[in-house]
Design a protein around this motif. Structure first.
Motif, PDB file in Angstrom:
ATOM      1  N   ASP A  13     -13.021  72.162  70.954  1.00  0.00           N
ATOM      2  CA  ASP A  13     -13.482  71.239  71.982  1.00  0.00           C
ATOM      3  C   ASP A  13     -14.986  71.274  72.124  1.00  0.00           C
ATOM      4  O   ASP A  13     -15.638  70.256  72.277  1.00  0.00           O
ATOM      5  CB  ASP A  13     -12.855  71.599  73.334  1.00  0.00           C
ATOM      6  N   GLY A  14     -15.507  72.502  72.096  1.00  0.00           N
ATOM      7  CA  GLY A  14     -16.957  72.644  72.203  1.00  0.00           C
ATOM      8  C   GLY A  14     -17.642  71.985  71.035  1.00  0.00           C
ATOM      9  O   GLY A  14     -18.603  71.236  71.198  1.00  0.00           O
ATOM     10  N   ARG A  15     -17.103  72.239  69.898  1.00  0.00           N
ATOM     11  CA  ARG A  15     -17.705  71.674  68.694  1.00  0.00           C
ATOM     12  C   ARG A  15     -17.653  70.141  68.748  1.00  0.00           C
ATOM     13  O   ARG A  15     -18.607  69.454  68.418  1.00  0.00           O
ATOM     14  CB  ARG A  15     -16.946  72.207  67.480  1.00  0.00           C
ATOM     15  N   PHE A  18     -20.088  68.845  71.238  1.00  0.00           N
ATOM     16  CA  PHE A  18     -21.442  68.952  70.705  1.00  0.00           C
ATOM     17  C   PHE A  18     -21.704  67.841  69.696  1.00  0.00           C
ATOM     18  O   PHE A  18     -22.753  67.201  69.708  1.00  0.00           O
ATOM     19  CB  PHE A  18     -21.656  70.309  70.036  1.00  0.00           C
ATOM     20  N   GLU A  19     -20.749  67.611  68.844  1.00  0.00           N
ATOM     21  CA  GLU A  19     -20.983  66.607  67.806  1.00  0.00           C
ATOM     22  C   GLU A  19     -21.123  65.208  68.377  1.00  0.00           C
ATOM     23  O   GLU A  19     -21.891  64.397  67.873  1.00  0.00           O
ATOM     24  CB  GLU A  19     -19.891  66.686  66.739  1.00  0.00           C
ATOM     25  N   GLU A  20     -20.393  64.962  69.461  1.00  0.00           N
ATOM     26  CA  GLU A  20     -20.561  63.655  70.114  1.00  0.00           C
ATOM     27  C   GLU A  20     -21.955  63.533  70.701  1.00  0.00           C
ATOM     28  O   GLU A  20     -22.624  62.509  70.558  1.00  0.00           O
ATOM     29  CB  GLU A  20     -19.527  63.495  71.225  1.00  0.00           C
ATOM     30  N   TYR A  22     -24.578  65.140  69.846  1.00  0.00           N
ATOM     31  CA  TYR A  22     -25.540  65.111  68.750  1.00  0.00           C
ATOM     32  C   TYR A  22     -25.601  63.721  68.109  1.00  0.00           C
ATOM     33  O   TYR A  22     -26.665  63.156  67.894  1.00  0.00           O
ATOM     34  CB  TYR A  22     -25.114  66.175  67.741  1.00  0.00           C
ATOM     35  N   ALA A  24     -24.770  60.936  69.403  1.00  0.00           N
ATOM     36  CA  ALA A  24     -25.259  59.911  70.324  1.00  0.00           C
ATOM     37  C   ALA A  24     -26.759  60.006  70.535  1.00  0.00           C
ATOM     38  O   ALA A  24     -27.420  59.005  70.802  1.00  0.00           O
ATOM     39  CB  ALA A  24     -24.536  60.021  71.659  1.00  0.00           C
ATOM     40  N   PHE A  51     -31.298  70.822  70.127  1.00  0.00           N
ATOM     41  CA  PHE A  51     -29.841  70.796  70.035  1.00  0.00           C
ATOM     42  C   PHE A  51     -29.236  72.195  69.948  1.00  0.00           C
ATOM     43  O   PHE A  51     -28.088  72.396  70.308  1.00  0.00           O
ATOM     44  CB  PHE A  51     -29.385  69.900  68.883  1.00  0.00           C
ATOM     45  N   TRP A  55     -26.375  73.281  72.417  1.00  0.00           N
ATOM     46  CA  TRP A  55     -25.146  73.937  71.947  1.00  0.00           C
ATOM     47  C   TRP A  55     -24.871  75.191  72.748  1.00  0.00           C
ATOM     48  O   TRP A  55     -23.769  75.450  73.192  1.00  0.00           O
ATOM     49  CB  TRP A  55     -25.280  74.233  70.463  1.00  0.00           C
ATOM     50  N   ARG A  56     -25.929  75.958  72.955  1.00  0.00           N
ATOM     51  CA  ARG A  56     -25.738  77.221  73.675  1.00  0.00           C
ATOM     52  C   ARG A  56     -25.437  77.015  75.150  1.00  0.00           C
ATOM     53  O   ARG A  56     -24.835  77.859  75.782  1.00  0.00           O
ATOM     54  CB  ARG A  56     -26.982  78.086  73.514  1.00  0.00           C
ATOM     55  N   LEU A  58     -23.930  74.243  76.456  1.00  0.00           N
ATOM     56  CA  LEU A  58     -23.141  73.015  76.459  1.00  0.00           C
ATOM     57  C   LEU A  58     -22.525  72.716  77.822  1.00  0.00           C
ATOM     58  O   LEU A  58     -22.397  71.569  78.216  1.00  0.00           O
ATOM     59  CB  LEU A  58     -22.048  73.135  75.398  1.00  0.00           C
TER      60      LEU A  58
ATOM     61  N   ILE B  35     -26.525  74.736  63.473  1.00  0.00           N
ATOM     62  CA  ILE B  35     -26.611  75.032  64.906  1.00  0.00           C
ATOM     63  C   ILE B  35     -25.296  75.653  65.381  1.00  0.00           C
ATOM     64  O   ILE B  35     -25.291  76.684  66.054  1.00  0.00           O
ATOM     65  CB  ILE B  35     -26.912  73.739  65.706  1.00  0.00           C
ATOM     66  N   VAL B  36     -24.222  75.032  64.998  1.00  0.00           N
ATOM     67  CA  VAL B  36     -22.931  75.508  65.470  1.00  0.00           C
ATOM     68  C   VAL B  36     -22.616  76.890  64.897  1.00  0.00           C
ATOM     69  O   VAL B  36     -22.028  77.732  65.563  1.00  0.00           O
ATOM     70  CB  VAL B  36     -21.830  74.484  65.111  1.00  0.00           C
ATOM     71  N   THR B  39     -24.243  80.602  66.475  1.00  0.00           N
ATOM     72  CA  THR B  39     -23.686  81.508  67.461  1.00  0.00           C
ATOM     73  C   THR B  39     -22.274  81.830  67.034  1.00  0.00           C
ATOM     74  O   THR B  39     -21.521  80.945  66.649  1.00  0.00           O
ATOM     75  CB  THR B  39     -23.637  80.862  68.855  1.00  0.00           C
ATOM     76  N   ALA B  42     -18.180  79.868  69.956  1.00  0.00           N
ATOM     77  CA  ALA B  42     -18.441  78.576  70.557  1.00  0.00           C
ATOM     78  C   ALA B  42     -18.641  78.757  72.047  1.00  0.00           C
ATOM     79  O   ALA B  42     -17.974  79.572  72.664  1.00  0.00           O
ATOM     80  CB  ALA B  42     -17.277  77.636  70.306  1.00  0.00           C
ATOM     81  N   PRO B  43     -19.570  78.034  72.624  1.00  0.00           N
ATOM     82  CA  PRO B  43     -19.787  78.186  74.057  1.00  0.00           C
ATOM     83  C   PRO B  43     -18.593  77.663  74.850  1.00  0.00           C
ATOM     84  O   PRO B  43     -17.791  76.911  74.341  1.00  0.00           O
ATOM     85  CB  PRO B  43     -21.014  77.325  74.318  1.00  0.00           C
ATOM     86  N   GLN B  44     -18.535  78.118  76.066  1.00  0.00           N
ATOM     87  CA  GLN B  44     -17.441  77.695  76.924  1.00  0.00           C
ATOM     88  C   GLN B  44     -17.632  76.250  77.335  1.00  0.00           C
ATOM     89  O   GLN B  44     -18.711  75.851  77.710  1.00  0.00           O
ATOM     90  CB  GLN B  44     -17.448  78.563  78.192  1.00  0.00           C
ATOM     91  N   VAL B  45     -16.575  75.555  77.242  1.00  0.00           N
ATOM     92  CA  VAL B  45     -16.646  74.187  77.724  1.00  0.00           C
ATOM     93  C   VAL B  45     -15.519  73.921  78.669  1.00  0.00           C
ATOM     94  O   VAL B  45     -14.412  74.424  78.467  1.00  0.00           O
ATOM     95  CB  VAL B  45     -16.442  73.154  76.600  1.00  0.00           C
ATOM     96  N   PRO B  48     -11.776  69.023  78.237  1.00  0.00           N
ATOM     97  CA  PRO B  48     -12.297  67.672  78.104  1.00  0.00           C
ATOM     98  C   PRO B  48     -11.576  66.703  79.019  1.00  0.00           C
ATOM     99  O   PRO B  48     -10.351  66.669  79.029  1.00  0.00           O
ATOM    100  CB  PRO B  48     -12.025  67.327  76.639  1.00  0.00           C
ATOM    101  N   LYS B 167     -20.442  52.985  74.733  1.00  0.00           N
ATOM    102  CA  LYS B 167     -19.629  53.747  73.796  1.00  0.00           C
ATOM    103  C   LYS B 167     -18.296  53.062  73.653  1.00  0.00           C
ATOM    104  O   LYS B 167     -17.710  52.612  74.619  1.00  0.00           O
ATOM    105  CB  LYS B 167     -19.448  55.174  74.323  1.00  0.00           C
ATOM    106  N   ASP B 178     -21.036  53.615  69.364  1.00  0.00           N
ATOM    107  CA  ASP B 178     -21.937  53.391  70.479  1.00  0.00           C
ATOM    108  C   ASP B 178     -22.841  52.229  70.096  1.00  0.00           C
ATOM    109  O   ASP B 178     -23.721  52.381  69.271  1.00  0.00           O
ATOM    110  CB  ASP B 178     -22.766  54.669  70.670  1.00  0.00           C
TER     111      ASP B 178
END
Lengths: 194, 323
Positions: A13-15, A18-20, A22, A24, A51, A55-56, A58, B35-36, B39, B42-45, B48, B167, B178
Motif C-alpha cells: 500500500d505504501g509503495r 508513493f508511486e501515485e 510520484y 502525479a 521524494f 517516501w519516508r 508518507l 527511493i523505495v 529504506t 516501507a513506511p506506515q501508511v 487506503p 485524476k 491525470d
C-alpha cells in the motif's frame, strides 16, 4: 496463483501510494527545481531528495491537492540546503543527472530570449524572498493561500509581501526601461520539438 | 499587477511539461525504485481510503476518450468551419447546456477565479478565443500535435492561467490518468494568457511536443537502444516500421544535423526522440556515450554541409536505414 495474504496493512500500500504521488508530481517537482537551478545535477538531487523525504514521511503527506504544496515545501527546503552549500550528492540519482544533462542539452532553451532579457536581469536583481514569492505565482501558478501553505506562513503575510515584491520588481523594470513587452508570441519561448 | 506575474511567468526557464519530457520513463522508474529500496521497511501508511473514481464528465483531450464526452460534439462540428457558432450566454453552468449550438467551453465562477472547462477539444481555436473574449478574457487556448504519451497534457502556459487536472479523466498512453479538463483563471483577469495542450498528431504531422521515445505508448517503448550500434537500432526500428528522418550528433558543444546515409552503422545511439507518427530522431555519436571530443562522421564533410540543428522545415519521409 492466489495472492499471499498479508498483514492488515500490506507494505505494498505504501509503495502504491508513493508511486501515485510520484507519478502525479514528479514533473512538477523537477520543473520547480529546474526553474531554480541551472545545474541538472542539482535538479536531479532535489527531485530525488524531495521524494525520498516523501517516501519516508508518507503518512504526513496530505492526500488531496495539498500534496503538491507539501512537496513544493519540501523541495524548497532541499533547494535552500543546496544553496547553503550543504550538498549531499545523493547516491540515489547516480545516472539520472547524467541523463538530464544530455536531455537538457538536446532540448536546449535559450535563457531570456530577446525582449525578455532585461526582464530576467531585473528579476535576478530582486532580493531572494521577492523572487521566491513572484516565482511561486508566476512559475508554479500558486495563489496566496497555496503559497502560504508552501511557506508555512499566513495568507495575509503572503499578500503583503507579494504586493511589495511586485512593486519592487516593477520599479526595477522601470529603472531598466523595460516594461511589459508588447508582442506576445505564443510559441517562441516554448518551441518544443526535438 | 497581474502584468508583473505574467512577466515573471514568461521568464520561467522550463515548464513542467518540459520537465516531464526531460525525465524519461525509465529514469523516473529507476529513481523510484531506489527511493523505495533505500529504506528497509516501507513506511506506515493509513489504510487506503481511495477508490478510483472514473469520471464521466470532463474532457477527454484524448481522441479515444472523446466518446463519453457527450453528443454535443456533433452539434459543434455541424456549425462548420466558417463562421463560429454563437455562444449562448447561459452556458455558465456545466449542468444545463440549453444549447442551440454548443459552446466549446463552459465557464463557472468559483470565488475569485473562473473555471473554464473544455467541452470540445477539437473546436477551432478561434472559437475558444471568442468564447473567452465574450467574458472579457484574453486567452489563447490551443492544441498542438504531441507524441502519443503526452497527448492530453499541458505543454505550454503563459500568464496567470493554470490547468485543472482531474485524476481519472482519461487514460493516457504513458500510464497516468491525470488529465487536464480545463483551465482556471482569476476573475477579472485582464492580461493575456495562453495555454497549449498536446493533442494527437494527424497523419504525417510532425510533433511539436514530445516525450521520451521509449515512454509507454511511444514508438520505441520497450526497446533497448542507448549505447547500441546505429545499424542494430535501425534494424530493430525497421521491424516496427519506424523510420529515422534525421540524426543529431555533437561536435564540441554544438548539436549538428545529419540525414539518412550520413551516419556510420557502427556509431552508437545515445538517445532518441519521437518525431512524427512512425518516425523518431536519433541522437548518435562515435562512442557508446557522448564524449566531449567527438567529431563529425566520416561521410559528412566537416566544412559546410551539416548545419547546427534546428527543427528543419521539412521531414524526409523516405528515410531508410543505413548499415
Amino acid at each position: 496463483m492466489p495472492a499471499t495474504p498479508k498483514a492488515s496493512r500490506p507494505p505494498d500500500d505504501g509503495r502504491r501510494r508513493f508511486e501515485e504521488l510520484y507519478a502525479a508530481h514528479r514533473a512538477q517537482i523537477l520543473g520547480y527545481a529546474l526553474r531554480r537551478t541551472a545545474d541538472p545535477q542539482d535538479a536531479a538531487d532535489i527531485l530525488a531528495e524531495t521524494f525520498l523525504i516523501a517516501w519516508r514521511r508518507l503518512d504526513t503527506v496530505p492526500r488531496d491537492a495539498e500534496a503538491r504544496l507539501w512537496l513544493y515545501g519540501v523541495a524548497r527546503r532541499v533547494l535552500a540546503n543546496h544553496h547553503r552549500g550543504a550538498r549531499r550528492r545523493s547516491a540515489l540519482n547516480l545516472d539520472l543527472a547524467g541523463r538530464l544533462r544530455s536531455d537538457l542539452a538536446a532540448h536546449h532553451v535559450p535563457a531570456d530570449p530577446g525582449e525578455l532579457a532585461p526582464v530576467g536581469e531585473a528579476f535576478r536583481e530582486l532580493p531572494e524572498g521577492d523572487r521566491e514569492l513572484l516565482s511561486l505565482v508566476g512559475w508554479e501558478g500558486l495563489d496566496n493561500g497555496e503559497i502560504a501553505t508552501v511557506l508555512g506562513c499566513s495568507r495575509n503575510a503572503v499578500r503583503v509581501r507579494l504586493h511589495r515584491a511586485r512593486r519592487r520588481f516593477a520599479r526595477e523594470l522601470e529603472r531598466r526601461g523595460a516594461s511589459a513587452p508588447q508582442s506576445r508570441t505564443l510559441a517562441t519561448a516554448h518551441g518544443e520539438s526535438a | 499587477m497581474n502584468d508583473i506575474d505574467n512577466l515573471v511567468g514568461r521568464i520561467a526557464p522550463v515548464t513542467d511539461a518540459r520537465a516531464a519530457e526531460l525525465l524519461s520513463e525509465d529514469a523516473a522508474a529507476e529513481l523510484a525504485d531506489r527511493i523505495v529500496a533505500s529504506t528497509a521497511e516501507a513506511p506506515q501508511v493509513a489504510p487506503p481510503a481511495r477508490s478510483r473514481r472514473r469520471l464521466t464528465i470532463g474532457l477527454p483531450l484524448l481522441a479515444t476518450g472523446l466518446a463519453g464526452a457527450t453528443a454535443v460534439t456533433a452539434l459543434v462540428f455541424s456549425s462548420g468551419g466558417g463562421s463560429p457558432a454563437p455562444v449562448p450566454s447561459t452556458a455558465s453552468t456545466s449542468h444545463a447546456p440549453k444549447v442551440k449550438l454548443a459552446a466549446a467551453l463552459t465557464f463557472t465562477r468559483k470565488g475569485d477565479h473562473i473555471d473554464v472547462r473544455i467541452r470540445d477539444p477539437y473546436a477551432d481555436p478561434k472559437r475558444y478565443k471568442e468564447e473567452f473574449a465574450k467574458r472579457g478574457l484574453d486567452v489563447d487556448l490551443s492544441m498542438v500535435p504531441g507524441s502519443p504519451s503526452i497527448v492530453g497534457t499541458v505543454v505550454m502556459i503563459e500568464g496567470d492561467i493554470t490547468p485543472i487536472n482531474e485524476k481519472g479523466a482519461c487514460e493516457v498512453a504513458s500510464g497516468g490518468d491525470d488529465c487536464p479538463v480545463g483551465v482556471r483563471i482569476p476573475a477579472g483577469y485582464k492580461e493575456h494568457a495562453a495555454v497549449a495542450f498536446a493533442r494527437a498528431a494527424r497523419r504525417g504531422e510532425q510533433y511539436t511536443s514530445t516525450a521520451q521515445a521509449d515512454a509507454r505508448g511511444e514508438a520505441m517503448h520497450g526497446m533497448v537502444y542507448r549505447r547500441q550500434r546505429v545499424a542494430k537500432v535501425l534494424a530493430a526500428l525497421a521491424k516496427r516500421h519506424v523510420t529515422v528522418p534525421e540524426y543529431r550528433y555533437m561536435v564540441g558543444n554544438q548539436s549538428m544535423t545529419a540525414h539518412p546515409g550520413q551516419i556510420p552503422g557502427n556509431w552508437y545511439v545515445h538517445d532518441a526522440s519521437p518525431w512524427a507518427a512512425g518516425q523518431v530522431l536519433l541522437f548518435v555519436g562515435p562512442h557508446p556515450t557522448e564524449q566531449p571530443g567527438d567529431s563529425a562522421p566520416p561521410n559528412v564533410n566537416p566544412g559546410a554541409p551539416v548545419t547546427p540543428s534546428s527543427p528543419p522545415a521539412t521531414v524526409t519521409p523516405s528515410a531508410t536505414p543505413t548499415s
